[in-house]
Enzyme design. Structure first.
Site, PDB file in Angstrom:
ATOM      1  N   HIS A 808       0.858  -1.182   0.000  1.00 31.03           N
ATOM      2  CA  HIS A 808       0.000   0.000   0.000  1.00 31.03           C
ATOM      3  C   HIS A 808       0.896   1.234   0.000  1.00 31.03           C
ATOM      4  O   HIS A 808       1.615   1.478   0.970  1.00 31.03           O
ATOM      5  CB  HIS A 808      -0.917   0.002   1.222  1.00 31.03           C
ATOM      6  CG  HIS A 808      -1.946  -1.084   1.196  1.00 31.03           C
ATOM      7  ND1 HIS A 808      -2.403  -1.718   2.332  1.00 31.03           N
ATOM      8  CD2 HIS A 808      -2.590  -1.674   0.159  1.00 31.03           C
ATOM      9  CE1 HIS A 808      -3.294  -2.629   1.997  1.00 31.03           C
ATOM     10  NE2 HIS A 808      -3.417  -2.622   0.684  1.00 31.03           N
ATOM     11  N   GLU A 811       1.436   3.738   3.016  1.00 26.19           N
ATOM     12  CA  GLU A 811       1.944   3.242   4.298  1.00 26.19           C
ATOM     13  C   GLU A 811       3.468   3.364   4.323  1.00 26.19           C
ATOM     14  O   GLU A 811       4.201   2.373   4.345  1.00 26.19           O
ATOM     15  CB  GLU A 811       1.472   1.809   4.519  1.00 26.19           C
ATOM     16  CG  GLU A 811      -0.048   1.735   4.651  1.00 26.19           C
ATOM     17  CD  GLU A 811      -0.599   0.326   4.632  1.00 26.19           C
ATOM     18  OE1 GLU A 811       0.204  -0.638   4.605  1.00 26.19           O
ATOM     19  OE2 GLU A 811      -1.826   0.167   4.638  1.00 26.19           O
ATOM     20  N   HIS A 905       3.152  -3.454   7.069  1.00 23.60           N
ATOM     21  CA  HIS A 905       2.074  -2.506   6.760  1.00 23.60           C
ATOM     22  C   HIS A 905       2.080  -1.361   7.767  1.00 23.60           C
ATOM     23  O   HIS A 905       2.805  -1.370   8.756  1.00 23.60           O
ATOM     24  CB  HIS A 905       0.710  -3.207   6.809  1.00 23.60           C
ATOM     25  CG  HIS A 905       0.399  -4.019   5.587  1.00 23.60           C
ATOM     26  ND1 HIS A 905      -0.453  -3.596   4.605  1.00 23.60           N
ATOM     27  CD2 HIS A 905       0.837  -5.243   5.192  1.00 23.60           C
ATOM     28  CE1 HIS A 905      -0.535  -4.511   3.654  1.00 23.60           C
ATOM     29  NE2 HIS A 905       0.246  -5.520   3.994  1.00 23.60           N
ATOM     30  N   GLU A 990       1.711  -4.592  11.543  1.00 20.29           N
ATOM     31  CA  GLU A 990       1.108  -3.263  11.449  1.00 20.29           C
ATOM     32  C   GLU A 990       1.856  -2.284  12.347  1.00 20.29           C
ATOM     33  O   GLU A 990       2.032  -2.534  13.535  1.00 20.29           O
ATOM     34  CB  GLU A 990      -0.359  -3.319  11.885  1.00 20.29           C
ATOM     35  CG  GLU A 990      -1.240  -4.203  11.023  1.00 20.29           C
ATOM     36  CD  GLU A 990      -1.667  -3.526   9.737  1.00 20.29           C
ATOM     37  OE1 GLU A 990      -1.256  -2.361   9.515  1.00 20.29           O
ATOM     38  OE2 GLU A 990      -2.398  -4.156   8.957  1.00 20.29           O
TER      39      GLU A 990
END
Length: 1158
Positions: A808, A811, A905, A990
């Site tokens: 992504h 990010e 991420h 994350e």
């Protein structure tokens, strides 16, 4: 005993329903009142379970028909019904079945002159109306007309009755049919007049509950489109906005301000967002269609009903809050499914991407020419898709970009011998860069003449640094003495001179960054806008500041103030400028304009700002660009701003954000880079901004979904900044930018500075992206200690770890974590050396180069979220996913399935760093399914690595981790690697954009240093995992024992420092400091809270008892209040209990509404 209690209660209820003796009924009601007045709600729920509601309703109907009516019994019954009914979830249905609505309305009509009985009736009416069906029935039978007779203009008399009527009306207006009826009969205008009257006369703020009750009525009426239209036609926006100005300075009036803010935001006329579809488009290979443009039905920005609870159309970050109904409960779908999505013979092409398995290591001192030439060999390399580079050639051999019309040769910093020190290499690159810029000046000089197309094409691949403000005083002071000799006859500096002077000032002490290396890489980037400029922060570099930045303490009322400012624009537009000062679609707006205006720019790598509109002198509305070939995903921003004034607070409103919540509401700040600060020796991205708020605005659009067109809401990110210098050049970004060119130049420097005797490094090209950029694949491990058979076997048999990041583009924090991982892996740290001996690392540091380059938030050039394509990736549309998955398939086919798979991420709605993993049992348990452990067996080793990271990484929190498998995540990398490749330890890591609320960094926002540290600590966790989970040689164990003692001491120290913060982490954020409900369809404004009603009932009961005791004393009676209320069995009627009339005229005669006969 319980049976006796149950039978006793049932006897009381049965007697209450059947008895006609007034004294018996009073005694039973007194006993029930005393029972329910003590203890908790459990007694009331017990009474409900035994049919208490039905018995009380029947007793009420009987008492209402009695002649003459027993007012004492009626009041007691009404009080009990009000208390019991609000806790009975089916009370409305029971009222309808017993046909008690007519009874209650009839009693209320008969009691218009008796305020005490009327108040009791209104309490029950309110409880009944809390059920929408019962409320609708009451509305049909004239309940609203009755209530508008009771609600009067400002008066100090019978306030309790007026309040009860207003609260009952608010409950009735929750029904849409009642709201329509109220609008059609003109009640909305009457409510506005009543609110104005109470607001104007309640100078001492003694009746805030009545004023707020009227506002809640308006709030419910405006939930329908007809109500909003009538509200606007009645000047409701102006009335409420003007009145609320008097309340802002008083904290006690916050309930009124909050409700007014909700109404104003909801009724603000909805507008289409100024731009929806991306300014950039890309033609996809084949006949693949891009996303259709958004078709907005004309005049359809309003919905006839309450606004929907917003859902994030792109499912927020890769992993959002899990919903139980999204959990996968099919055991067969949860089990491993090792099925190929392509012909097996295609897997052979990936053998070239594992050169470490066939390397013969003939000479361990230096690579032989045969080995180098073998990397260029193209015989057995992937060849299936057309977009795949038909070579696994190392990136260092890719020096020439080929274009059908032009060939541009770009210098490569790695053409030099690896033994050349980095500083001398940088000097040579400075010379090359100066030569390049001189050539560029030549091109610019002849641009005004009739140039041929070839010159324009040649310029298309040449990048210039964004010009610095030569007119600024600080620029003249900084460069004047050094540049006098370089000024040309025209009086301006040449580009080459500016760059040369800049490079002289660059300290060159930024680890793993060189401006020359960056420029060399940036020259080769292929972008859709065909970038001509470099952003200064990416060119110059970033050094993390030596201190951590605390999370911003949210200023109370900031969201509310922002909404009111938006309303002020609508009703007081006199000071609104409304001038477009930057527009990607209209380049003429991007030129310097008025002297009192900021200058914006975003047409550089990873930049994103589509439009800037000057609202007031120091306020700007900003509009972000959607992802390429998409009309969605507006969140990432990165742009330049200049021409600012000193010590002036500038306000920026990014008005087309999409996520329904953000860490900006919980202490997060954006980042800023000052060019002047950088040139003075402080090249830092810093957290900045104050008065930050994130809230839903009045913009709407329609987007195409699987179910058709869906209405989409937008959110505003508002923040203020006071720039540190006048006429500076500053860059603002959502998070610390990390571009594709930064990554590629970082890899160049890492390879050049590694120790080739210890570090095995291979940088290959996984594939070419849709945009024509290279996607690098890294292989990192330790060189074998010798050519002995045992050492070579140990090398070949090392387990694999597969890491990747930045699928992504928005990010960027994932890239900073990956940067820390890479730097640690190639470092001379003894732990890194031991780790390399334990694993072979396969790393894809950037899975979506095109998205990063073009400033996307989530998608690639195909307009697809690549982390939702892992089940069936397309070799044409999703080449990086297709070939990464193919490489994983190949490793599994040769029996080398990775021990750990991790996809890096960033998460925009949670704090800390944490992992998502996969577990069958935990998923089924969470979904409430029965798990037969004899049939379903599962290795719990997936929990080991998170537990280790919880101990060694300060930013990591185990309690935030989740191991659930959701249906909506079945096509993500984590789930596919777990199911199809059989990787037990398959994770998504994350990292927060904001900061931490646990451990060593509690209360701090994470910077690049902490993110890089997380990457290195992840490597340490892998080493400990290896030692705990896999058999190790005695030599490795001995080395680990020596190295990890110190680490354990550090870990223990951190554990002690964070022990006070070891409470469980919750998934949800705490409520915002100001409890404003921006999803206006919920009941969080408190009108559904009946605790105040209980309090009123108790106060009223005490008051009645006191009056009766006083009355008994005047007549010479000395019995207690309970006896006076009838607990004695005397058959004498109660003393004079005639209700006092309220006034000589019925309530409501002077409130502007016509009174209908009772």
């Amino acid at each position: 005993m319980a049976e006796q209690e149950a039978s006793g209660l049932q006897v009381l209820l049965s007697t209450l329903q059947s008895s006609r003796d007034k004294d018996v009924i009073r005694n039973i009601l007194d006993v029930l009142t005393d029972l329910l007045s003590l203890g908790t709600d459990r007694r009331i729920h017990y009474l409900i379970s035994k049919g208490g509601s039905e018995a009380l309703l029947q007793a009420l109907a009987t008492a209402a028909r009695a002649e003459p009516p027993d007012d004492t019994a009626l009041l007691a019954l009404l009080r009990l019904l009000a208390r019991v009914g609000r806790r009975d979830k089916k009370f409305g249905l029971k009222v309808q079945r017993s046909e008690a609505t007519d009874v209650i309305l009839s009693l209320a009509r008969k009691s218009l002159g008796h305020h005490l009985k009327l108040t009791h009736c209104l309490w029950v009416l309110r409880v009944c109306a809390s059920s929408v069906t019962a409320g609708t029935a009451l509305g049909i039978n004239g309940a609203m007309e009755l209530l508008f007779k009771v609600i009067t203009p400002y008066s100090k008399r019978h306030v309790r009755t007026v309040r009860a009527a207003i609260e009952a009306l608010a409950a009735l207006l929750k029904s849409k049919s009642n709201s329509r009826r109220a609008v059609n009969r003109g009640y909305l205008c009457g409510l506005l007049r009543l609110y104005q009257d109470w607001h104007h006369n309640d100078v001492s703020n003694n009746y805030v509950h009545i004023r707020r009750g009227l506002l809640i009525c308006l709030k419910h009426i405006t939930n329908i489109q007809l109500g909003r239209e009538t509200f606007l036609d009645s000047c409701g926006m102006e009335i409420l906005f003007t009145s609320v100005q008097d309340c802002l300075s008083c904290k006690n009036l916050d309930p009124i301000v909050t409700t007014v803010t909700q109404i104003l935001r909801k009724c603000y006329p909805k507008e289409p967002v100024p731009t929806v579809r991306s300014s950039y488009s890309f033609s996809l290979p084949g006949n693949v269609r891009t996303e259709p443009p958004c078709m907005v039905p004309e005049g359809d920005y309003e919905s006839d009903g309450e606004e929907e609870v917003e859902k994030d159309l792109d499912n927020d970050d890769d992993e959002t809050k899990e919903e139980d109904d999204d959990l996968e409960t099919d055991v067969n779908r949860l089990r491993s499914r090792p099925v190929l999505d392509r012909p097996e013979e295609e897997l052979k092409q990936y053998e070239a991407m594992c050169p470490e398995l066939s390397h013969n290591f003939q000479d361990l001192e230096s690579e032989s020419e045969d080995e180098k030439s073998s990397e260029i060999n193209t015989e057995n390399l992937p060849s299936t898709p057309s977009c795949f580079i038909r070579s696994a050639i190392s990136v260092k051999h890719q020096n020439i970009w080929r274009n059908p019309s032009v060939t541009v040769t770009v210098p490569d910093p790695r053409e030099e011998d690896l033994k050349v020190p980095l500083q001398s290499q940088a000097k040579k690159e400075k010379c090359r860069w100066a030569q390049i810029t001189e050539k560029r000046d030549t091109v610019e000089a002849v641009q005004d003449s009739d140039s041929v197309e070839e010159e324009d094409l040649a310029r298309s691949h040449m990048l210039a640094l964004r010009p610095l403000p030569e007119e600024a005083a600080w620029y003249t002071e900084m460069f004047n003495t050094e540049c006098e000799a370089s000024i040309n006859p025209g009086g301006r500096l040449k580009t080459s001179d500016i760059v040369r002077n800049l490079l002289k000032k660059h300290q060159g002490n930024m680890p793993f960054h060189s401006p020359c290396f960056y420029v060399a890489r940036a020259e080769r980037v292929k972008s859709i806008p065909d970038y001509k400029f470099l952003a200064f922060p990416d060119f110059w570099g970033h050094q993390p500041p030596p201190y951590g930045k605390p999370m911003l303490e949210q200023k109370y009322g900031v969201q509310r103030d922002r909404v009111l400012d938006d309303v002020r624009r609508l009703i007081q537009p006199g000071d609104v400028i409304g001038r477009t000062v930057f527009d990607l679609d209209e380049p003429s707006h991007s030129r310097p304009g008025a002297p009192d205006c900021l200058t914006f720019f975003s047409k550089f790598e990873s930049g994103n700002l589509r439009k800037a509109i000057q609202v007031r002198e120091f306020e700007y509305d900003l509009i972000l660009n959607a992802d390429v070939n998409s009309s969605q995903h507006h969140q990432w921003f990165y742009f330049e701003v200049r021409d600012m004034k000193l010590a002036v607070p500038y306000r920026f409103n990014i008005i087309n954000c999409e996520k329904f919540n953000s860490q900006f509401n919980y202490g997060m700040q954006l980042v800023m880079y000052s060019v002047k600060e950088a040139l003075q020796g402080r090249p830092c991205w810093l957290r900045v901004g104050y008065d930050i708020s994130y809230y839903k605005n009045h913009y709407r659009s329609y987007v195409a979904t699987a179910g058709g067109m869906k209405r989409k809401s937008y959110y505003t990110l508002a923040f203020s900044i006071t720039f540190p210098h006048k006429d500076d050049v500053c860059y603002l970004a959502y998070h610390y930018p990390y571009t594709y060119s930064t990554m590629m130049s970082h890899l160049d420097i890492l390879e050049q500075n590694r120790n080739p005797k210890k570090v095995y490094w291979r940088q290959q090209t996984l594939c070419q992206t849709l945009g024509g950029n290279l996607c690098p694949l890294l292989t990192i491990t330790a060189m074998p200690e010798s050519k002995k058979r045992d050492d070579l076997e140990q090398f070949y048999s090392r387990p694999y770890v597969f890491l990747m990041a930045r699928v992504h583009p928005g990010e960027s924090n994932a890239s900073w974590v990956m940067k820390g991982t890479l730097e640690f892996l190639v470092s001379s740290d003894p732990i890194a050396d031991l780790l390399r001996k334990c694993f072979i690392f396969k790393i894809v540091p950037m899975l979506n180069p095109d998205g990063v380059i073009n400033g996307n938030l989530r998608c690639s050039l195909s307009g697809d979220d690549l982390n939702r394509q892992w089940l069936t990736p397309s070799s044409q549309l999703h080449p990086t996913i297709y070939h990464t998955k193919g490489l994983l398939y190949y490793l599994r086919s040769i029996g080398r399935t990775p021990l750990v798979f991790c996809d890096y991420h960033g998460h925009s709605q949670k704090k800390n760093v944490f992992l998502y993993g996969c577990s069958i049992k935990e998923t089924l348990w969470q979904a409430g399914c029965m798990v037969d452990t004899a049939v379903i067996t599962e290795d719990v080793g997936y929990r080991t690595l998170p537990k280790i990271l919880d101990k060694v990484a300060p930013a990591f929190v185990m309690n935030s981790c989740s191991f659930l498998v959701e249906k909506s995540r079945e096509s993500t990398a984590r789930v596919v690697a777990w199911q199809e490749m059989g990787v037990l330890r398959s994770y998504t890591m994350e990292s927060t954009y904001c900061g931490c609320n646990h451990g060593l960094y509690k209360g701090l926002q994470l910077g690049t240093q902490e993110l890089e540290e997380m990457g290195s600590k992840f490597c340490l966790g892998l080493l400990i995992l290896h030692l705990k989970s896999l058999p190790c040689s005695k030599k490795v164990m001995a080395q680990a024992a020596l190295l990890l003692d110190l680490e354990e001491e550090i870990t223990d120290l951190r554990a002690r420092r964070s022990s006070s913060n070891s409470s469980l982490e919750t998934d949800d954020e705490p409520p915002c400091v100001e409890e404003i409900d921006y999803n206006t369809d919920s009941c969080s404004d408190g009108e559904g809270d009946f605790s105040e009603l209980d309090k009123e009932i108790q106060e009223c009961l005490s008051q009645v008892e006191g009056e009766m005791e006083d009355e008994g004393a005047t007549t010479g009676q000395t019995c207690s209040s309970k006896v006076r209320r009838g607990l004695c069995t005397s058959s004498q009627p109660a003393a004079n209990n005639t209700p006092l009339p309220l006034r000589s005229v019925p309530l409501g005669m002077c409130n502007g509404f016509e009174s209908s006969p009772a």
